[in-house]
Design an enzyme around this catalytic site. Structure first.
Site, mmCIF file in Angstrom:
data_model
loop_
_atom_site.group_PDB
_atom_site.id
_atom_site.type_symbol
_atom_site.label_atom_id
_atom_site.label_comp_id
_atom_site.label_asym_id
_atom_site.label_seq_id
_atom_site.Cartn_x
_atom_site.Cartn_y
_atom_site.Cartn_z
ATOM 1 N N GLY A 147 -30.493 44.438 -48.993
ATOM 2 C CA GLY A 147 -30.276 45.213 -47.774
ATOM 3 C C GLY A 147 -31.515 45.302 -46.910
ATOM 4 O O GLY A 147 -31.831 46.352 -46.353
ATOM 5 N N ALA A 148 -32.214 44.187 -46.769
ATOM 6 C CA ALA A 148 -33.539 44.196 -46.123
ATOM 7 C C ALA A 148 -33.511 43.844 -44.648
ATOM 8 O O ALA A 148 -34.564 43.645 -44.046
ATOM 9 C CB ALA A 148 -34.467 43.233 -46.864
ATOM 10 N N ASN A 149 -32.341 43.780 -44.038
ATOM 11 C CA ASN A 149 -32.299 43.395 -42.629
ATOM 12 C C ASN A 149 -32.588 44.562 -41.684
ATOM 13 O O ASN A 149 -32.799 44.370 -40.489
ATOM 14 C CB ASN A 149 -30.949 42.770 -42.275
ATOM 15 C CG ASN A 149 -29.788 43.709 -42.528
ATOM 16 O OD1 ASN A 149 -29.341 43.820 -43.667
ATOM 17 N ND2 ASN A 149 -29.302 44.380 -41.509
ATOM 18 N N SER A 150 -32.626 45.801 -42.211
ATOM 19 C CA SER A 150 -32.895 46.955 -41.362
ATOM 20 C C SER A 150 -33.436 48.109 -42.201
ATOM 21 O O SER A 150 -33.472 48.039 -43.431
ATOM 22 C CB SER A 150 -31.619 47.410 -40.634
ATOM 23 O OG SER A 150 -30.641 47.836 -41.574
ATOM 24 N N GLY A 151 -33.849 49.181 -41.508
ATOM 25 C CA GLY A 151 -34.251 50.402 -42.188
ATOM 26 C C GLY A 151 -35.441 50.254 -43.110
ATOM 27 O O GLY A 151 -36.327 49.424 -42.899
ATOM 28 N N GLY A 155 -35.487 49.086 -46.048
ATOM 29 C CA GLY A 155 -35.492 47.792 -46.729
ATOM 30 C C GLY A 155 -36.271 46.757 -45.945
ATOM 31 O O GLY A 155 -37.053 45.988 -46.508
ATOM 32 N N SER A 163 -31.675 58.962 -54.058
ATOM 33 C CA SER A 163 -31.709 59.997 -53.026
ATOM 34 C C SER A 163 -31.730 61.373 -53.674
ATOM 35 O O SER A 163 -31.197 61.561 -54.786
ATOM 36 C CB SER A 163 -30.487 59.888 -52.112
ATOM 37 O OG SER A 163 -30.386 61.016 -51.270
ATOM 38 N N TYR A 176 -21.152 59.086 -52.287
ATOM 39 C CA TYR A 176 -22.547 58.668 -52.112
ATOM 40 C C TYR A 176 -23.448 59.404 -53.099
ATOM 41 O O TYR A 176 -24.290 58.787 -53.773
ATOM 42 C CB TYR A 176 -22.989 58.960 -50.676
ATOM 43 C CG TYR A 176 -24.428 58.596 -50.389
ATOM 44 C CD1 TYR A 176 -24.802 57.266 -50.183
ATOM 45 C CD2 TYR A 176 -25.416 59.577 -50.324
ATOM 46 C CE1 TYR A 176 -26.124 56.928 -49.921
ATOM 47 C CE2 TYR A 176 -26.738 59.253 -50.058
ATOM 48 C CZ TYR A 176 -27.083 57.930 -49.856
ATOM 49 O OH TYR A 176 -28.392 57.593 -49.599
#
Length: 301
Positions: free
Chosen positions: A18-22, A24, A147, A180
């Site tokens: 999940g490294a394309n944003s945020g 990550g 989290s 979640y």
């Protein structure tokens, strides 16, 4: 990032899901700008390619690439692991960062509730497939992004046994936030059990909390979440600040050989009582293994 100041990770291989944003993306970028070979493991290859380009714009010599990983499909996890192994490179850091948040109820093609599969089971299977590479690359580290919301839930039934109905609920029993929270509890339990199993072979694992309600793409599934995250934005961490704890656990020299812990703001803190339960962690590991076996016939590749 101060944690990496003066550090050279040339020769090190890092995979971030999940490294394309945020956070990550910030984690991947931080390692890439310090010489590591970084692989962005993402479902959306268009966004992942854009992320790679953004990193290369900052340093054209960065060794960074994108690979397809769809955690909603166990076969995709399997294909990613096979493609990674075909590269014949080591794996020094694996960051299990990708997450689904606040999404409507749905089942994956594997027949499981989507939040549970993306946030826990997909990562569980990914680590099973790559554990031999991690061990051969030792010392190696796994960082599982959890989290603080793990504290507000329970995944055991009234008898104290692991409740599969809580982990992968029916549509009538589904509440997005609760799903979640439960997946984030699974993250810590998984990380702790992984450390107990692999630390004798030189692989450590820690779970981290990146920050509360940071403005990233995680909230994009519903306009209400987007509104809440927008209102909280002035009071929350930046993406780089949010990635700091992940990078600390993945790279800090003082963390060498240490694992089975939970970190917030680069400091160790105690997770909930259930997150510390070795019995629940073992039960979750056994259930996860069985879920994968029932669908694919094997947890190793």
């Amino acid at each position: 990032m101060d944690i990496l100041q003066g550090r050279d990770f040339t020769g090190k291989v890092v995979v971030v899901t999940g490294a394309n944003s945020g956070t990550g993306f910030e984690t991947a970028k931080s390692f890439a700008l310090h010489g590591a070979h970084v692989i962005l493991a993402c479902r959306n290859m268009a966004r992942a390619s854009e992320a790679v380009s953004r990193i290369l714009e900052e340093w054209h010599k960065a060794k960074v690439e994108a690979m397809t990983l769809d955690l909603t499909l166990l076969r995709s996890v399997q294909r990613f692991a096979e493609a990674f192994k075909a590269k014949n490179v080591p794996l020094h850091v694996l960051v299990c960062n990708a997450a689904a948040f606040g999404i409507p109820w749905s089942l994956t093609k594997d027949g499981l509730e989507t939040t549970f599969q993306v946030n826990h089971l997909g990562h569980f299977y990914l680590v099973q497939l790559l554990q031999d590479v991690l061990c051969h690359s030792a010392p190696a580290r796994v960082v599982v992004v959890s989290s603080e919301s793990h504290r507000f839930t329970d995944i055991n039934d009234t008898s104290g046994n692991l409740d599969f109905g809580c982990l992968s609920p029916s549509q009538n029993d589904y509440w997005a936030m609760l799903a979640y929270n439960r997946s984030k509890l699974c993250n810590i339990l998984f990380s702790n059990e992984l450390h107990r199993r692999l630390s004798p072979r030189g692989v450590t694992s820690n779970a981290v909390h990146p920050g509360n309600m940071m403005y990233s793409s995680i909230h994009r599934s519903w306009w209400v979440w987007t509104l809440l995250f927008t209102l909280a934005r002035p009071f929350t961490k930046s993406m780089q600040q949010g990635a700091a704890t992940t990078v600390y656990c993945a790279a800090a020299p003082e963390m060498e050989g240490l694992g089975g812990m939970y970190f917030n703001n680069c400091c160790r803190c105690l997770p909930s009582a259930q997150a510390q339960s070795e019995e629940t962690a073992r039960a979750l590991w056994e259930l996860s293994t069985q879920l994968v076996q029932d669908r694919l016939g094997s947890v190793s590749g």
